[in-house]
Scaffold this active site. Structure first.
Site, mmCIF file in Angstrom:
data_model
loop_
_atom_site.group_PDB
_atom_site.id
_atom_site.type_symbol
_atom_site.label_atom_id
_atom_site.label_comp_id
_atom_site.label_asym_id
_atom_site.label_seq_id
_atom_site.Cartn_x
_atom_site.Cartn_y
_atom_site.Cartn_z
ATOM 1 N N ALA A 158 0.842 -1.206 0.000
ATOM 2 C CA ALA A 158 0.000 0.000 0.000
ATOM 3 C C ALA A 158 0.872 1.250 0.000
ATOM 4 C CB ALA A 158 -0.930 -0.014 1.208
ATOM 5 N N TYR A 159 1.911 1.234 0.827
ATOM 6 C CA TYR A 159 2.839 2.360 0.886
ATOM 7 C C TYR A 159 3.575 2.517 -0.443
ATOM 8 C CZ TYR A 159 6.626 5.326 2.729
ATOM 9 O OH TYR A 159 7.513 6.341 2.949
ATOM 10 N N ALA A 160 4.023 1.395 -1.011
ATOM 11 C CA ALA A 160 4.721 1.441 -2.293
ATOM 12 C C ALA A 160 3.822 1.998 -3.390
ATOM 13 C CB ALA A 160 5.217 0.047 -2.677
#
Length: 316
Positions: A158-160
């Site tokens: 999700a962060y990526a």
């Protein structure tokens, strides 16, 4: 207002944002420091007399508009020299476990918030040529990304997603704004022990424990190992928030700011690996860094529990 150049930095209550606000203030800038609470405003204001806290939630359009109004009124015809989009969150979990509301929040802060703030402040960034022409770009934008924006680590999908998207948005924005004398730089820090990463373990535990047990069990051993290793790397990192603040300072003052600043050996390593290694080789390198663990056996299901099983048979 004096002839000091003004910059706006989002997410300055701690970590990279706080270090950047302090560094730019010490370098002679008037720094509008975006925070979300009065308590954070009082904290950051105490750091330097040139810091002016601004209540700014990058996910709320009214908050952004209010911040623009204040900066415009206080800077008058001088406009804004620079914008640092630093506000961010991290939602760590296997993608199968990530609640969609959490994914939306990740993108809303890290990606949509960056675009929303940039859209509203761009008119101020374009104001300076008629008032105070100087060598280099008239206005400057710095978007804080991550080494994860070049190589996606497992359990940080999700962060990526938010950081890969921010990299692409920054490239497009740089090419759109170059004829308008507004530069766009991306800063890609590696592992740093900041509050965003210190919250990872608690957020990770909450998300995985809320997932269905038969799903969470498939990942728990590897995920726990990843979280422990991530924390160890952040604590052992020699890269500091001040190192990131220094390259942001360069982007704000250089006649020709770089398009990308990589901070820390792991950030440089990720960029080189992404460029040189085939996907499968890179997968193997990443897989070798984390404990393998063993997924739990899936719960037994009778054939009659599987929709269409009688019709489809049991061939595999």
């Amino acid at each position: 207002m004096s002839n000091q150049r003004a910059v706006l930095v989002t997410g300055t209550s701690s970590g990279l944002g706080e270090a950047t606000a302090l560094s730019l203030a010490r370098a002679g800038f008037v720094v509008y420091a975006g925070v979300r609470s009065q308590q954070s405003a009082a904290h950051i204001a105490a750091g330097h007399p040139a810091i002016r806290p601004v209540i700014l939630d990058v996910t709320v359009q009214e908050s952004i508009v209010d911040a623009v109004r204040r900066v415009r009124e206080e800077t008058g015809g001088a406009g804004l020299h620079g914008l640092v989009n630093n506000a961010g969150i991290c939602v760590p979990a296997p993608l199968e476990c990530v609640p969609l509301d959490e994914l939306r929040a990740e993108l809303e802060v890290n990606l949509i918030g960056t675009i929303a703030v940039t859209q509203q402040f761009l008119p101020l960034l374009r104001m300076r040529p008629a008032v105070a022409p100087a060598p280099g770009p008239v206005g400057r934008i710095v978007n804080i990304s991550s080494g994860i924006g070049r190589v996606a680590a497992p359990f940080l999908g999700a962060y990526a997603a938010s950081q890969f998207a921010k990299e692409g948005v920054s490239d497009a924005l740089r090419r759109e704004l170059a004829p308008l004398s507004v530069s766009v730089s991306v800063v890609e820090p590696g592992a740093i022990m900041t509050p965003i990463w210190s919250k990872v373990a608690s957020t990770a535990s909450r998300i995985v424990e809320a997932a269905p047990e038969e799903v969470a069990a498939q990942y728990r051993s590897r995920f726990d190992g990843f979280i422990a290793l991530n924390d160890k790397r952040a604590r052992a990192s020699k890269t500091s928030p001040d190192a990131v603040a220094r390259v942001i300072g360069h982007a704000m003052t250089a006649k020709r700011p770089r398009t990308r600043y990589r901070v820390g050996p792991d950030s440089w390593g990720a960029a080189m690996a992404a460029r040189l290694l085939p996907d499968r080789a890179l997968d193997a390198v990443i897989r070798g860094q984390f404990p393998a663990g063993k997924p739990a056996a899936p719960p037994h299901r009778d054939t009659d529990d599987v929709p269409g099983a009688q019709r489809q048979g049991t061939a595999r």
